[in-house]
Design an enzyme around this catalytic site. Structure first.
Site, mmCIF file in Angstrom:
data_model
loop_
_atom_site.group_PDB
_atom_site.id
_atom_site.type_symbol
_atom_site.label_atom_id
_atom_site.label_comp_id
_atom_site.label_asym_id
_atom_site.label_seq_id
_atom_site.Cartn_x
_atom_site.Cartn_y
_atom_site.Cartn_z
ATOM 1 N N ARG A 125 -69.846 -23.491 68.715
ATOM 2 C CA ARG A 125 -70.853 -22.446 69.031
ATOM 3 C C ARG A 125 -71.663 -22.033 67.812
ATOM 4 O O ARG A 125 -72.211 -20.934 67.761
ATOM 5 C CB ARG A 125 -70.196 -21.223 69.670
ATOM 6 C CG ARG A 125 -69.487 -21.565 70.953
ATOM 7 C CD ARG A 125 -69.440 -20.394 71.905
ATOM 8 N NE ARG A 125 -68.896 -20.833 73.169
ATOM 9 C CZ ARG A 125 -67.606 -20.906 73.442
ATOM 10 N NH1 ARG A 125 -66.718 -20.528 72.546
ATOM 11 N NH2 ARG A 125 -67.212 -21.337 74.607
ATOM 12 N N LYS A 147 -86.537 -25.395 63.698
ATOM 13 C CA LYS A 147 -86.595 -26.172 64.937
ATOM 14 C C LYS A 147 -85.644 -27.357 64.794
ATOM 15 O O LYS A 147 -85.749 -28.127 63.841
ATOM 16 C CB LYS A 147 -88.016 -26.695 65.198
ATOM 17 C CG LYS A 147 -88.957 -25.640 65.749
ATOM 18 C CD LYS A 147 -90.270 -26.274 66.177
ATOM 19 C CE LYS A 147 -91.229 -25.230 66.745
ATOM 20 N NZ LYS A 147 -92.542 -25.809 67.062
ATOM 21 N N GLU A 189 -99.607 -33.727 56.864
ATOM 22 C CA GLU A 189 -99.152 -32.379 57.255
ATOM 23 C C GLU A 189 -99.569 -31.345 56.201
ATOM 24 O O GLU A 189 -99.790 -30.186 56.519
ATOM 25 C CB GLU A 189 -97.631 -32.341 57.468
ATOM 26 C CG GLU A 189 -97.125 -33.234 58.598
ATOM 27 C CD GLU A 189 -97.290 -32.647 60.012
ATOM 28 O OE1 GLU A 189 -97.843 -31.542 60.157
ATOM 29 O OE2 GLU A 189 -96.855 -33.320 60.964
ATOM 30 N N LYS A 231 -96.496 -22.010 55.939
ATOM 31 C CA LYS A 231 -95.567 -22.183 57.058
ATOM 32 C C LYS A 231 -94.633 -20.979 57.166
ATOM 33 O O LYS A 231 -94.395 -20.460 58.260
ATOM 34 C CB LYS A 231 -94.764 -23.483 56.927
ATOM 35 C CG LYS A 231 -93.776 -23.615 58.070
ATOM 36 C CD LYS A 231 -93.462 -24.998 58.515
ATOM 37 C CE LYS A 231 -92.722 -24.929 59.861
ATOM 38 N NZ LYS A 231 -92.269 -26.212 60.345
ATOM 39 N N GLU A 241 -92.191 -19.227 68.496
ATOM 40 C CA GLU A 241 -93.452 -19.725 69.066
ATOM 41 C C GLU A 241 -93.795 -19.005 70.367
ATOM 42 O O GLU A 241 -94.022 -19.626 71.403
ATOM 43 C CB GLU A 241 -93.330 -21.237 69.288
ATOM 44 C CG GLU A 241 -94.681 -21.921 69.262
ATOM 45 C CD GLU A 241 -94.597 -23.436 69.082
ATOM 46 O OE1 GLU A 241 -93.879 -23.901 68.174
ATOM 47 O OE2 GLU A 241 -95.273 -24.117 69.841
ATOM 48 N N ARG A 246 -97.393 -19.578 65.833
ATOM 49 C CA ARG A 246 -96.695 -20.773 65.342
ATOM 50 C C ARG A 246 -97.302 -22.050 65.929
ATOM 51 O O ARG A 246 -97.272 -23.103 65.303
ATOM 52 C CB ARG A 246 -95.192 -20.678 65.657
ATOM 53 C CG ARG A 246 -94.436 -21.835 65.042
ATOM 54 C CD ARG A 246 -92.941 -21.620 64.978
ATOM 55 N NE ARG A 246 -92.320 -22.773 64.340
ATOM 56 C CZ ARG A 246 -91.080 -22.836 63.919
ATOM 57 N NH1 ARG A 246 -90.294 -21.795 64.067
ATOM 58 N NH2 ARG A 246 -90.613 -23.926 63.345
ATOM 59 N N ASN A 250 -99.503 -26.829 65.064
ATOM 60 C CA ASN A 250 -99.646 -28.091 65.789
ATOM 61 C C ASN A 250 -101.088 -28.578 65.839
ATOM 62 O O ASN A 250 -101.461 -29.335 66.734
ATOM 63 C CB ASN A 250 -99.084 -27.934 67.202
ATOM 64 C CG ASN A 250 -97.569 -27.958 67.161
ATOM 65 O OD1 ASN A 250 -96.973 -28.877 66.613
ATOM 66 N ND2 ASN A 250 -96.962 -26.922 67.686
ATOM 67 N N HIS A 253 -101.798 -32.101 66.790
ATOM 68 C CA HIS A 253 -100.558 -32.677 67.317
ATOM 69 C C HIS A 253 -100.602 -33.004 68.806
ATOM 70 O O HIS A 253 -99.852 -33.857 69.257
ATOM 71 C CB HIS A 253 -99.372 -31.758 67.016
ATOM 72 C CG HIS A 253 -98.910 -31.828 65.589
ATOM 73 N ND1 HIS A 253 -99.735 -31.520 64.529
ATOM 74 C CD2 HIS A 253 -97.723 -32.198 65.038
ATOM 75 C CE1 HIS A 253 -99.064 -31.667 63.399
ATOM 76 N NE2 HIS A 253 -97.846 -32.081 63.681
ATOM 77 N N HIS A 257 -99.205 -36.555 69.462
ATOM 78 C CA HIS A 257 -98.017 -36.877 70.265
ATOM 79 C C HIS A 257 -98.353 -37.925 71.324
ATOM 80 O O HIS A 257 -97.539 -38.810 71.611
ATOM 81 C CB HIS A 257 -97.460 -35.605 70.921
ATOM 82 C CG HIS A 257 -96.831 -34.671 69.927
ATOM 83 N ND1 HIS A 257 -96.704 -33.319 70.149
ATOM 84 C CD2 HIS A 257 -96.298 -34.905 68.700
ATOM 85 C CE1 HIS A 257 -96.116 -32.761 69.084
ATOM 86 N NE2 HIS A 257 -95.862 -33.709 68.205
ATOM 87 N N HIS A 271 -95.690 -40.790 62.501
ATOM 88 C CA HIS A 271 -96.070 -39.456 62.991
ATOM 89 C C HIS A 271 -97.244 -38.861 62.187
ATOM 90 O O HIS A 271 -98.244 -38.418 62.755
ATOM 91 C CB HIS A 271 -94.869 -38.517 62.963
ATOM 92 C CG HIS A 271 -95.211 -37.098 63.316
ATOM 93 N ND1 HIS A 271 -95.593 -36.718 64.587
ATOM 94 C CD2 HIS A 271 -95.285 -35.970 62.554
ATOM 95 C CE1 HIS A 271 -95.865 -35.416 64.591
ATOM 96 N NE2 HIS A 271 -95.686 -34.942 63.367
HETATM 97 N N1 GLY Z 1 -93.727 -28.411 63.109
HETATM 98 C C1 GLY Z 1 -94.221 -27.280 63.759
HETATM 99 C C2 GLY Z 1 -93.316 -26.098 63.685
HETATM 100 O O1 GLY Z 1 -92.375 -26.073 62.935
HETATM 101 O O2 GLY Z 1 -93.536 -25.159 64.402
#
Ligand code: GLY
Length: 369
Positions: A125, A147, A189, A231, A241, A246, A250, A253, A257, A271
């Protein structure tokens, strides 16, 4: 050593210091030891890294700091970010006796960080983990912000959790062993941060980006630091997000994607390369909508070209129909109530989120790719 910096990323669940410096890895034991809840760590590395000095260096500094280290290797490549890859890692960690107070150390690129971070989120957990990214892409993006996750048959990163690392350790010297193509892909990036938030930084990149690619340690530290400041500021305000802020990370992106999915997520299009082409598409779409000038789109294209990044799918021998691209875009997590959301810009340094993109305009833009 005096060139080291620490960014203090403050989040609801606690602090996540981000250490940035050159040659940090061989002295990381002193940074990591105070963060551990027991003198035992589980080092997860991808198989490709075993050919570099990095895992050995990390292991040595940890042992010097009195920390026992168990090393687990995962297969390199996106295929590890799967239910099967997760199961193998989780079972191996349990087999080696991981406990609630243990810490996982993710040493590697985005795949390692996402997979090991997700294992940390669900094992017992939740156990602590640290990110020690070794690719430029992971250093400026995926290792920071919490993430974690794996891919589903239906798309990338569709299964996962927000789980903040206890710290992130970014050593710019490890980039010396990174293949040049991967370095350039990660650079896309960095350009993204200038595009969405900081026109001055974008201009700095135009002047100094090539030094970074050539290996200048000062240029690398500055670009990584500025990227992560942006960031961290965004993640601190919208960790999950929810507000849309946030989502600005992207930029390019939604297109990227779709390109990557159709290109098969392999070496045909990395990528970061897809992001470079996607950012140009976002800039051109912004110009067509009258949000921004075409000149900014051209300036972005020129800079990416100078760095040696692809600026069109054709360059990589790829052509996709607008229908196929649109179908893939509709799979993106950024779709809300069936509507595509785009991160566009008002020009360099100012991104915005919008759903107001007429489908025929999008179709036309994709047909012209
Ligand atoms: N790579 C986008 C984010 O971390 O939200």
């Amino acid at each position: 050593m005096s060139d080291d910096t620490v960014l203090d990323l403050r989040l609801a669940g606690g602090a996540c210091p981000v250490h940035i410096g050159t040659d940090l890895l061989p002295r990381a034991g002193a940074l990591i030891a105070p963060l551990l809840r027991q003198a035992r760590a589980f080092l997860v590395v991808d198989a490709n890294l075993l050919a570099t000095p990095h895992p050995g260096r990390l292991q040595r500094t940890l042992e010097e700091a009195g920390i026992g280290v168990e090393t687990l290797t995962i297969a390199a490549g996106e295929a590890s970010k799967s239910f099967a890859g997760l199961e193998a890692l989780v079972e191996a960690l349990l087999e080696r006796g991981i406990e609630r107070r243990s810490t996982i150390l993710a040493l590697g690129g985005g795949v390692t960080g996402d997979l090991a971070g997700f294992a940390a989120a669900i094992l017992l957990r939740g156990v602590d983990y640290l990110q020690i990214p070794t690719t430029l892409l992971a250093q400026v993006d995926s290792a920071v912000g919490g993430k974690t996750g794996i891919n589903s048959r239906r798309g990338k990163n569709l299964v996962g959790a927000f789980k903040q690392p206890r710290a992130v350790i970014v050593d710019t010297a490890v980039l010396d062993t990174l293949p040049a193509r991967e370095l350039r892909a990660g650079y896309a990036e960095i350009v993204k941060y200038g595009c969405i938030r900081d026109a001055e930084f974008f201009a700095w990149l135009e002047a100094h980006g090539r030094e970074l690619i050539r290996g200048d340690a000062g240029a690398r530290r500055h670009a990584i630091r500025r990227s992560l400041e942006i960031k961290a500021e965004i993640v601190a305000r919208d960790e999950r997000e929810e507000s849309g802020e946030r989502a600005l990370l992207n930029f390019g992106h939604t297109f990227a994607h779709a390109y990557e999915a159709l290109a098969g997520y392999g070496s045909r299009l990395l990528h970061g390369e897809a992001v470079a082409i996607g950012m140009i598409a976002a800039a051109r779409l912004s110009a067509r909508l009258g949000l921004a000038s075409e000149d900014d789109a051209l300036r972005l294209r020129r800079h990416l070209e100078e760095i040696g990044l692809p600026v069109s799918l054709h360059e990589r021998g790829l052509t996709f129909t607008p229908e196929a691209l649109l179908a893939r875009m509709r799979h993106d997590k950024k779709v809300t109530a069936g509507r595509l959301r785009f991160v566009l810009w008002r020009g360099i340094g100012e991104a915005l989120l919008t759903e107001a993109v007429p489908e025929d305009m999008l179709h036309e833009l994709l047909a012209a790719e």
